[in-house]
Design a protein around this motif. Structure first.
Motif, PDB file in Angstrom:
ATOM      1  N   GLU A   1       0.958  -1.222   0.010  1.00 11.99           N
ATOM      2  CA  GLU A   1       0.114   0.053  -0.017  1.00 11.99           C
ATOM      3  C   GLU A   1       0.767   1.260   0.230  1.00 11.99           C
ATOM      4  O   GLU A   1       2.005   1.259   0.535  1.00 11.99           O
ATOM      5  CB  GLU A   1      -0.810  -0.111   1.292  1.00 11.99           C
ATOM      6  N   GLU A   2       0.367   2.336  -0.472  1.00 13.40           N
ATOM      7  CA  GLU A   2       1.125   3.689  -0.806  1.00 13.40           C
ATOM      8  C   GLU A   2       1.400   4.114   0.994  1.00 13.40           C
ATOM      9  O   GLU A   2       0.731   3.705   1.743  1.00 13.40           O
ATOM     10  CB  GLU A   2       0.347   4.628  -1.248  1.00 13.40           C
TER      11      GLU A   2
ATOM     12  N   SER B   1       7.711   1.298  -7.347  1.00 11.59           N
ATOM     13  CA  SER B   1       6.543   1.646  -8.201  1.00 11.59           C
ATOM     14  C   SER B   1       5.191   1.589  -7.213  1.00 11.59           C
ATOM     15  O   SER B   1       4.233   2.149  -7.405  1.00 11.59           O
ATOM     16  CB  SER B   1       6.461   0.960  -9.494  1.00 11.59           C
ATOM     17  N   SER B   2       5.317   0.622  -6.321  1.00 11.19           N
ATOM     18  CA  SER B   2       4.197   0.490  -5.641  1.00 11.19           C
ATOM     19  C   SER B   2       4.024   1.186  -4.178  1.00 11.19           C
ATOM     20  O   SER B   2       2.957   1.189  -3.649  1.00 11.19           O
ATOM     21  CB  SER B   2       4.226  -1.185  -5.020  1.00 11.19           C
ATOM     22  N   ILE B   3       4.871   1.986  -3.820  1.00  7.32           N
ATOM     23  CA  ILE B   3       4.790   2.412  -2.396  1.00  7.32           C
ATOM     24  C   ILE B   3       4.616   3.782  -2.616  1.00  7.32           C
ATOM     25  O   ILE B   3       4.412   4.486  -1.256  1.00  7.32           O
ATOM     26  CB  ILE B   3       6.352   2.384  -1.723  1.00  7.32           C
ATOM     27  N   GLY B   4       4.419   4.616  -3.594  1.00  5.45           N
ATOM     28  CA  GLY B   4       4.054   5.962  -3.651  1.00  5.45           C
ATOM     29  C   GLY B   4       4.987   6.750  -3.254  1.00  5.45           C
ATOM     30  O   GLY B   4       6.239   6.387  -2.895  1.00  5.45           O
ATOM     31  N   SER B   5       4.928   8.072  -3.240  1.00  8.99           N
ATOM     32  CA  SER B   5       5.973   8.992  -2.861  1.00  8.99           C
ATOM     33  C   SER B   5       6.494   9.097  -1.396  1.00  8.99           C
ATOM     34  O   SER B   5       7.284   9.452  -0.763  1.00  8.99           O
ATOM     35  CB  SER B   5       5.476  10.415  -3.181  1.00  8.99           C
ATOM     36  N   THR B   6       5.193   8.427  -0.414  1.00  7.58           N
ATOM     37  CA  THR B   6       5.597   8.161   0.915  1.00  7.58           C
ATOM     38  C   THR B   6       6.208   7.162   1.513  1.00  7.58           C
ATOM     39  O   THR B   6       6.778   7.028   2.721  1.00  7.58           O
ATOM     40  CB  THR B   6       4.378   8.726   1.840  1.00  7.58           C
TER      41      THR B   6
END
Length: 268
Positions: free
Chosen positions: A49-50, A70-75
């Motif tokens: 999840e992000e 690519s799966s973790i988002g910006s945070t």
């Protein structure tokens, strides 16, 4: 393709297979069609999840870091741990991302805080570790309550290579299982081992990877290298080894190996 003439078995003039393990072996495996057959399922089952903190345990040269990032988002963040510092240098050259930290470490004694990781990704690492139960205890320790671990491992007893002399295929497979891979049966053992480590088993998905091109398969299995070792260990005679490799180089080829994609969760 230029044939390699460094290996000769029983007056065999030349053969097409590699005689040394290439430095980019793990990147090759990750990028191959066969590798993608189970890796996409593994990433999906991991359920990132992000914002998650993800551990790639045994990341090697970084073949799976791209999909994880690519799966973790910006945070989110990804930590890649491996015992091989040289492999990590290759991974570092591939990725310059502030969300990624690469570190030399031992899977049996992770230098990570307890309850600090949301997802642990383990791809073909458990087959090589000295103590699988210790590694799984460490995975459970670093996971946060509700965190998930995904392990993708083969059972090398499922290795099938078609050959007109089946006894040669069997001798080769027995050598791989008995001498080459430390934990050759780990793929089918993991459902039991994760539960013994007090992790909740969520799913087990066997993925059978098939090969119809000998050169592509050799980039993963290293037929000439392993066959040389099998001869030295007495599993094959030089003449048998020449017949074995000679057929594998022919126009028709088939091999398969089953990888078990196992997902488990820490209660909480």
């Amino acid at each position: 393709m230029t044939k390699n003439r460094n290996l000769k078995l029983s007056n065999r003039p030349s053969q097409a297979f590699e005689t040394r393990r290439p430095s980019d072996y793990l990147l090759r495996a990750a990028g191959s069609t066969a590798g993608q057959a189970y890796k996409s399922l593994a990433i999906e089952r991991l359920g990132i999840e992000e914002g998650d903190a993800v551990l790639d345990l045994g990341c090697g040269t970084g073949g799976d870091l791209g999909p994880l990032l690519s799966s973790i988002g910006s945070t989110g963040s990804v930590i890649g741990v491996d015992v091989d510092a040289t492999a990590l240098e290759v991974a570092h050259e591939q990725y310059a991302d502030p969300r990624l930290r690469l570190t030399v470490g031992d899977a049996h004694a992770l230098e990570l805080d307890s309850f600090s990781i949301d997802r642990v990704y383990v791809d073909r690492t458990m087959q090589h570790v000295a103590a699988a139960t210790t590694v799984l205890d460490e995975v459970r320790r670093v996971l946060r309550p509700g965190g998930r671990v995904l392990l993708a491992e083969p059972d090398w007893r499922t290795l099938l290579i078609d050959h007109p002399e089946p006894d040669l295929s069997e001798a080769y497979r027995q050598f791989v299982v008995g001498q080459v891979i430390r934990n050759a049966r780990i793929g089918s053992e993991l459902p039991r081992l994760v539960q013994n480590a007090d992790l909740e088993l969520e799913s087990v998905s066997p993925v059978t990877v098939t090969y119809t091109d000998a050169i592509d398969a050799d980039r993963i299995f290293g037929f000439a290298r392993v066959t040389h070792r099998a001869v030295k260990a007495g599993y094959l005679t030089p003449d048998q080894a020449s017949r074995w490799l000679g057929h594998l180089e022919g126009p028709v080829f088939f091999a398969s190996l089953t990888i078990f994609v196992t997902a488990a969760r820490k209660a909480g």
